[in-house]
Design a protein around this motif. Structure first.
Motif, PDB file in Angstrom:
ATOM      1  N   GLU A 134      19.504  51.952  25.523  1.00 17.61           N
ATOM      2  CA  GLU A 134      19.489  51.951  26.982  1.00 17.61           C
ATOM      3  C   GLU A 134      18.375  52.862  27.481  1.00 17.61           C
ATOM      4  O   GLU A 134      18.262  54.012  27.057  1.00 17.61           O
ATOM      5  CB  GLU A 134      20.836  52.402  27.537  1.00 17.61           C
ATOM      6  CG  GLU A 134      21.984  51.457  27.194  1.00 17.61           C
ATOM      7  CD  GLU A 134      23.270  51.810  27.922  1.00 17.61           C
ATOM      8  OE1 GLU A 134      23.182  52.168  29.116  1.00 17.61           O
ATOM      9  OE2 GLU A 134      24.342  51.757  27.300  1.00 17.61           O
ATOM     10  N   GLY A 135      17.546  52.339  28.361  1.00 22.62           N
ATOM     11  CA  GLY A 135      16.460  53.130  28.922  1.00 22.62           C
ATOM     12  C   GLY A 135      16.977  54.173  29.903  1.00 22.62           C
ATOM     13  O   GLY A 135      18.025  53.997  30.526  1.00 22.62           O
ATOM     14  N   LYS A 136      16.236  55.262  30.017  1.00 22.09           N
ATOM     15  CA  LYS A 136      16.582  56.330  30.957  1.00 22.09           C
ATOM     16  C   LYS A 136      15.454  56.503  31.957  1.00 22.09           C
ATOM     17  O   LYS A 136      14.276  56.423  31.605  1.00 22.09           O
ATOM     18  CB  LYS A 136      16.828  57.628  30.188  1.00 22.09           C
ATOM     19  CG  LYS A 136      18.024  57.570  29.250  1.00 22.09           C
ATOM     20  CD  LYS A 136      18.244  58.901  28.545  1.00 22.09           C
ATOM     21  CE  LYS A 136      19.453  58.835  27.616  1.00 22.09           C
ATOM     22  NZ  LYS A 136      19.675  60.134  26.915  1.00 22.09           N
ATOM     23  N   GLU A 137      15.843  56.759  33.200  1.00 16.11           N
ATOM     24  CA  GLU A 137      14.865  56.895  34.273  1.00 16.11           C
ATOM     25  C   GLU A 137      13.912  58.044  33.966  1.00 16.11           C
ATOM     26  O   GLU A 137      14.315  59.133  33.579  1.00 16.11           O
ATOM     27  CB  GLU A 137      15.578  57.137  35.602  1.00 16.11           C
ATOM     28  CG  GLU A 137      14.640  57.130  36.799  1.00 16.11           C
ATOM     29  CD  GLU A 137      15.380  57.226  38.116  1.00 16.11           C
ATOM     30  OE1 GLU A 137      14.710  57.321  39.156  1.00 16.11           O
ATOM     31  OE2 GLU A 137      16.628  57.217  38.093  1.00 16.11           O
ATOM     32  N   GLN A 155      11.832  58.154  31.539  1.00 16.25           N
ATOM     33  CA  GLN A 155      11.525  58.205  30.121  1.00 16.25           C
ATOM     34  C   GLN A 155      10.811  56.920  29.689  1.00 16.25           C
ATOM     35  O   GLN A 155      10.975  55.875  30.318  1.00 16.25           O
ATOM     36  CB  GLN A 155      12.814  58.373  29.290  1.00 16.25           C
ATOM     37  CG  GLN A 155      13.581  59.659  29.589  1.00 16.25           C
ATOM     38  CD  GLN A 155      12.823  60.891  29.155  1.00 16.25           C
ATOM     39  OE1 GLN A 155      12.134  60.888  28.140  1.00 16.25           O
ATOM     40  NE2 GLN A 155      12.948  61.957  29.947  1.00 16.25           N
ATOM     41  N   PRO A 156      10.006  56.990  28.634  1.00 15.71           N
ATOM     42  CA  PRO A 156       9.346  55.765  28.143  1.00 15.71           C
ATOM     43  C   PRO A 156      10.381  54.730  27.702  1.00 15.71           C
ATOM     44  O   PRO A 156      11.506  55.080  27.339  1.00 15.71           O
ATOM     45  CB  PRO A 156       8.527  56.264  26.939  1.00 15.71           C
ATOM     46  CG  PRO A 156       8.367  57.738  27.158  1.00 15.71           C
ATOM     47  CD  PRO A 156       9.614  58.185  27.867  1.00 15.71           C
ATOM     48  N   GLU A 157       9.988  53.473  27.764  1.00 16.72           N
ATOM     49  CA  GLU A 157      10.885  52.411  27.340  1.00 16.72           C
ATOM     50  C   GLU A 157      11.209  52.566  25.857  1.00 16.72           C
ATOM     51  O   GLU A 157      10.312  52.806  25.058  1.00 16.72           O
ATOM     52  CB  GLU A 157      10.247  51.051  27.590  1.00 16.72           C
ATOM     53  CG  GLU A 157      11.170  49.881  27.258  1.00 16.72           C
ATOM     54  CD  GLU A 157      10.496  48.539  27.482  1.00 16.72           C
ATOM     55  OE1 GLU A 157      11.081  47.702  28.175  1.00 16.72           O
ATOM     56  OE2 GLU A 157       9.388  48.347  26.963  1.00 16.72           O
ATOM     57  N   PRO A 158      12.484  52.453  25.480  1.00 12.79           N
ATOM     58  CA  PRO A 158      12.831  52.580  24.061  1.00 12.79           C
ATOM     59  C   PRO A 158      12.225  51.444  23.242  1.00 12.79           C
ATOM     60  O   PRO A 158      11.812  50.409  23.778  1.00 12.79           O
ATOM     61  CB  PRO A 158      14.361  52.521  24.063  1.00 12.79           C
ATOM     62  CG  PRO A 158      14.724  51.838  25.335  1.00 12.79           C
ATOM     63  CD  PRO A 158      13.675  52.220  26.318  1.00 12.79           C
ATOM     64  N   GLN A 159      12.205  51.627  21.939  1.00 12.68           N
ATOM     65  CA  GLN A 159      11.581  50.644  21.053  1.00 12.68           C
ATOM     66  C   GLN A 159      12.357  49.335  21.028  1.00 12.68           C
ATOM     67  O   GLN A 159      11.772  48.259  20.943  1.00 12.68           O
ATOM     68  CB  GLN A 159      11.471  51.219  19.644  1.00 12.68           C
ATOM     69  CG  GLN A 159      10.741  50.299  18.670  1.00 12.68           C
ATOM     70  CD  GLN A 159      10.569  50.931  17.298  1.00 12.68           C
ATOM     71  OE1 GLN A 159      11.046  52.039  17.054  1.00 12.68           O
ATOM     72  NE2 GLN A 159       9.891  50.237  16.402  1.00 12.68           N
TER      73      GLN A 159
END
Length: 241
Positions: free
Chosen positions: A162-165, A167-171
């Protein structure tokens, strides 16, 4: 010496361009839900878009978990040639109430699609798996669908991060359906599907198209710099009059 330095500079720029292009490729390969937005409280149809990332293996299965903290009462799948869909139902800790006052004690919490010999997603291909959902919850602004993609070489890619505001997009980001509040100009049809009261506005541009445009823009800039460097190298190597 200047000629050697220029060649080194040009080589570095070309390598940088190749690195940017290589980094851009995975952005196209995420498992996503299309379209990416829907209206709270409405019925909608979405498609899980699954590209095959491997150069040698084919995708043979897709498993999608529906959120249990915000269950959806009605879930149905559209048949896909070459694939078999199986829905798993779970007893709800808190029953859902319908508009008629009835209670729904079970909901679909997982859907698994399995390919036969003719349905595999080959390298360089993609497939869409369509699902009808509704009514969508009104107490959250998004639904996160964690997914597992299985290849015929045994590899399993877990699209569950899950992405966090900020923060870079997860892999390996999980597909996310963003839920928006119903506007004053919307109404519901006989099936509960949100519909505009007036003529619909132009459809928003595909999120993937925007990402593609940005990536291609960056690659174009880098390639342009590489071309300028190579041009400078050519000028340096021309004999003086």
């Amino acid at each position: 010496m200047r000629s050697v330095s220029a060649r080194r500079l040009a080589g570095s720029v070309v390598l940088a361009a190749a690195a940017v292009a290589a980094a851009a490729v995975p952005a196209f390969a995420h498992v996503t839900v299309q379209p990416g937005t829907a209206t709270q409280g409405s019925y909608t149809a979405v498609a899980f878009r699954v590209p095959d990332e491997s150069d040698t293996a084919s995708t043979t299965a897709l498993e999608v978990d529906l959120p249990t903290d915000h269950p959806v009462a009605s879930v149905s799948v559209q048949p896909v040639p070459g694939w078999t869909a199986a829905a798993e139902r779970t007893k709800l800790a808190t029953p859902l109430k319908t508009d008629d006052g009835d209670e729904i004690t079970e909901a679909v919490t997982k859907i698994t699609w399995t390919a036969d010999a003719t349905g595999k997603i080959g390298p360089g291909q993609f497939q869409e798996f369509k699902v009808s959902l509704g009514p969508l919850p009104t107490d959250t602004d998004k639904l996160v669908f964690k997914a597992l993609q299985t290849y015929d070489d045994g590899t399993v890619v877990r699209w569950i991060e899950e992405g966090k505001e900020g923060q870079p997009e997860p892999q390996h980001p999980a597909p996310v359906l963003t839920l928006t509040k119903a506007g004053a100009g919307t109404s519901a049809d006989a099936h509960g599907m949100a519909a505009p009261a007036a003529a619909p506005a132009a459809a928003p541009a595909h999120a993937g198209s925007d990402s593609t445009a940005r990536i291609l823009g960056v690659v174009g800039i880098v390639v342009g710099v590489a071309g300028a460097a190579l041009g400078a190298l050519g000028l340096r190597r021309r004999p003086s009059a």
